[in-house]
Write an enzyme that holds these catalytic residues in place. Structure first.
Site, short mmCIF file in Angstrom:
data_model
loop_
_atom_site.label_atom_id
_atom_site.label_comp_id
_atom_site.label_asym_id
_atom_site.label_seq_id
_atom_site.Cartn_x
_atom_site.Cartn_y
_atom_site.Cartn_z
N GLY A 48 -11.43 -10.05 -0.56
CA GLY A 48 -10.97 -9.46 -1.83
C GLY A 48 -9.97 -10.37 -2.53
O GLY A 48 -8.98 -9.90 -3.09
N SER A 50 -10.36 -12.36 -5.24
CA SER A 50 -10.74 -12.87 -6.57
C SER A 50 -9.87 -12.38 -7.70
O SER A 50 -9.85 -12.98 -8.78
CB SER A 50 -12.20 -12.49 -6.87
N GLY A 52 -6.14 -9.65 -8.72
CA GLY A 52 -5.02 -8.81 -8.28
C GLY A 52 -4.23 -9.39 -7.11
O GLY A 52 -3.93 -10.59 -7.06
N PHE A 74 -16.67 -9.68 -4.38
CA PHE A 74 -17.96 -9.20 -4.89
C PHE A 74 -17.86 -9.13 -6.40
O PHE A 74 -17.22 -8.23 -6.94
CB PHE A 74 -18.19 -7.80 -4.31
N GLU A 75 -18.44 -10.10 -7.06
CA GLU A 75 -18.26 -10.22 -8.51
C GLU A 75 -19.59 -10.33 -9.23
O GLU A 75 -20.57 -10.83 -8.68
CB GLU A 75 -17.41 -11.47 -8.80
N ASP A 111 -21.03 -8.85 -0.45
CA ASP A 111 -20.49 -7.53 -0.11
C ASP A 111 -19.77 -7.61 1.24
O ASP A 111 -20.41 -7.76 2.29
CB ASP A 111 -21.65 -6.53 -0.04
N TYR A 235 -1.76 10.31 -6.01
CA TYR A 235 -1.88 9.12 -5.17
C TYR A 235 -1.65 9.44 -3.68
O TYR A 235 -2.60 9.64 -2.94
CB TYR A 235 -0.96 7.98 -5.66
N LYS A 244 -5.21 5.55 2.48
CA LYS A 244 -4.13 4.61 2.81
C LYS A 244 -3.47 4.97 4.14
O LYS A 244 -3.06 4.08 4.90
CB LYS A 244 -3.10 4.57 1.67
N VAL A 274 -0.24 -3.69 -12.71
CA VAL A 274 -1.47 -3.55 -13.48
C VAL A 274 -2.54 -4.45 -12.87
O VAL A 274 -2.41 -5.68 -12.88
CB VAL A 274 -1.24 -3.97 -14.95
P1 NAD Z 1 -8.35 -5.61 -7.66
O1 NAD Z 1 -9.37 -4.71 -8.28
O2 NAD Z 1 -7.68 -6.59 -8.52
O3 NAD Z 1 -9.03 -6.43 -6.45
C1 NAD Z 1 -10.02 -5.90 -5.64
C2 NAD Z 1 -10.73 -7.01 -4.87
O4 NAD Z 1 -11.70 -6.38 -4.01
C3 NAD Z 1 -11.52 -7.99 -5.75
O5 NAD Z 1 -11.38 -9.29 -5.23
C4 NAD Z 1 -12.97 -7.54 -5.57
O6 NAD Z 1 -13.95 -8.56 -5.75
C5 NAD Z 1 -12.92 -7.10 -4.12
N1 NAD Z 1 -14.03 -6.23 -3.73
C6 NAD Z 1 -14.33 -4.98 -4.15
N2 NAD Z 1 -15.44 -4.54 -3.53
C7 NAD Z 1 -15.85 -5.53 -2.69
C8 NAD Z 1 -16.94 -5.68 -1.78
N3 NAD Z 1 -17.82 -4.71 -1.57
N4 NAD Z 1 -17.04 -6.85 -1.12
C9 NAD Z 1 -16.17 -7.87 -1.31
N5 NAD Z 1 -15.11 -7.77 -2.15
C10 NAD Z 1 -14.96 -6.62 -2.83
O7 NAD Z 1 -7.35 -4.63 -6.93
P2 NAD Z 1 -5.86 -4.75 -6.37
O8 NAD Z 1 -5.02 -3.78 -7.13
O9 NAD Z 1 -5.42 -6.15 -6.22
O10 NAD Z 1 -6.06 -4.09 -4.93
C11 NAD Z 1 -6.04 -4.79 -3.71
C12 NAD Z 1 -5.33 -3.96 -2.67
O11 NAD Z 1 -3.96 -3.80 -3.04
C13 NAD Z 1 -5.91 -2.55 -2.53
O12 NAD Z 1 -5.88 -2.18 -1.17
C14 NAD Z 1 -4.92 -1.72 -3.31
O13 NAD Z 1 -4.90 -0.37 -2.93
C15 NAD Z 1 -3.63 -2.43 -2.95
N6 NAD Z 1 -2.47 -2.13 -3.81
C16 NAD Z 1 -2.57 -2.20 -5.16
C17 NAD Z 1 -1.46 -1.86 -5.93
C18 NAD Z 1 -1.51 -1.90 -7.44
O14 NAD Z 1 -0.64 -1.34 -8.08
N7 NAD Z 1 -2.48 -2.55 -8.03
C19 NAD Z 1 -0.25 -1.51 -5.32
C20 NAD Z 1 -0.18 -1.49 -3.93
C21 NAD Z 1 -1.30 -1.80 -3.18
#
Ligand code: NAD
Length: 391
Positions: A48, A50, A52, A74-75, A111, A235, A244, A274
């Protein structure tokens, strides 16, 4: 070639702009390159990575820790008439920038929930690195196909037990309204746990151990969120919170498993930011807008890259090793949850309206971050020009 504009439906942006994404990536790289180097092992697998938090972790380990990285995400690929999803461009530009800096960097578009992906990754780890020293698990997904049964499970964002009514904002036009979200029904909660809980993380670690590609002392981190009472119903006490909790319990189990190779597993509780995943959670954009205003005014604001650099340098690979709280969690939400910050946010929550949102919150900052994630809204990018969707 085509002109690309943001196309936003229901908090989801369906388009992405390669030139703006390149700029966003370069900014994150420049940030970590200016910080003190992180003393850490050099072979990292990111699931994951790619967008965030996963992408920020990848940038920090590579450009502050000089680590080689293999990323699985997965993009959507581009076509002549449709741009790719943002992460597709991020992967391409990241790999190029890291390779140019002399680092191993490869991205697999696959995936992560599938058994064959694990097998491909194990093969590739052997070819590229022999073994890895760190596994970062940063998936946010609405669905997961069970690798054994082939059944597709869907994750939902719902309260548990009773309907929840709260303020929410349409972050595009700043209108504050009230929404009611019906409670989870039937298998909603169990299915959300199946998608976003720790099951897949456990399968990854088991497969990597079986394939003998986890180095002695290897660590693994996954990301979670807790947040304030305002967002509890949707949440932490909702379906995603159940997932979680499962992830956090899985960390405790995996920590014991990894002890056998002198390693450790843990969850880092990150700040609300965000990302593509957080923008679609009801109530959360309004909370983030209020939070950003407070944190920026107090000089405490961080984005994904600042969070992940601080986590790795101070709380994972610092002199004292992994710094956990009494529940075993690494707390990167320490500044978000500071009493003065939360008091100020809570005080404004009741009085916020469409009329005063501009003054009380950083809704503009939310909107800008959201556009930036998709490559839009960057100074210096000519958005009127036609671009190659291949990036
Ligand atoms: P994001 O949507 O930016 O990133 C999600 C990533 O998951 C991407 O790289 C995407 O390609 C990958 N992905 C999704 N489905 C997939 C699959 N089937 N196979 C391979 N890759 C896959 O999201 P984010 O906010 O960076 O979330 C990442 C983690 O951080 C999550 O566990 C989220 O709960 C946690 N988190 C997020 C926040 C927030 O405020 N955004 C805060 C705390 C924790």
């Amino acid at each position: 070639m085509m002109v690309l504009e943001p196309k936003i439906v229901g908090g989801v942006c369906l388009t992405a702009h390669p030139a703006g994404l390149k700029k966003a990536l370069d900014e994150q790289i420049a940030y970590v390159a200016k910080q003190q180097a992180i003393t850490m092992p050099k072979r990292v697998l990111i699931i994951g990575g790619s967008t965030g938090y996963g992408l920020a972790t990848r940038i920090a380990v590579a450009f502050a820790g000089s680590a080689g990285t293999l990323n699985v995400s997965f993009e959507r690929e581009p076509t002549d008439r449709k741009p790719a999803s943002p992460g597709w461009y991020n992967n391409k530009y990241f790999d190029r920038a890291a390779n140019d800096a002399g680092l191993i960097a490869e991205s697999l578009n696959a995936d992560a929930f599938a058994t064959e992906t694990r097998q491909t990754v194990i093969r590739r780890i052997k070819e590229l690195f022999g073994q890895v020293d760190l596994l970062v698990y940063s998936i946010a997904s609405p669905a997961r196909k069970d690798p054994e049964s082939g059944e597709l499970f869907k994750s939902v964002l719902k309260p548990v037990g009773q309907a929840y009514t709260a303020k929410s904002v349409d972050f595009l036009n700043g209108s504050v309204g009230e929404i009611t979200i019906e409670p989870a029904k039937g298998d909603d909660e169990a299915h959300s746990v199946k998608v976003m809980g720790g099951e897949d993380w456990i399968l990854w670690i088991q497969a990597l151990l079986d394939g003998d590609v986890l180095a002695d002392g290897a660590k693994s981190v996954a990301y979670s969120y807790i947040g304030p009472e305002i967002t509890f119903a949707i949440y932490r006490e909702g379906t995603i919170g159940a997932a979680k909790e499962h992830l956090e319990k899985s960390a405790a189990m995996l920590n014991s498993t990894l002890k056998a190779i002198g390693g450790e597993a843990f969850v880092s509780v990150n700040k609300a930011l965000v990302t593509r995943a957080s923008s679609v959670i009801p109530v959360v954009p309004l909370y983030i807008s209020l939070l950003f205003k407070e944190m920026k005014e107090k000089g405490l604001h961080e984005g994904c890259i600042e969070q992940m650099y601080r986590m790795l340098s101070a709380k994972v690979y610092g002199e004292q090793g992994v710094l956990r709280d009494s529940a075993g969690l690494v707390r990167m939400d320490d500044w978000e949850m500071r009493e003065d910050v939360q008091k100020a946010v809570a005080a404004k929550w009741d009085s916020i309206t469409t009329e005063n949102i501009q003054e009380l919150s950083d809704i503009d900052g939310f909107r800008t971050d959201f556009l930036h994630l998709h490559g839009f809204g960057w100074d210096g990018v000519d958005y009127a020009a036609e671009v190659d969707t291949q990036g």
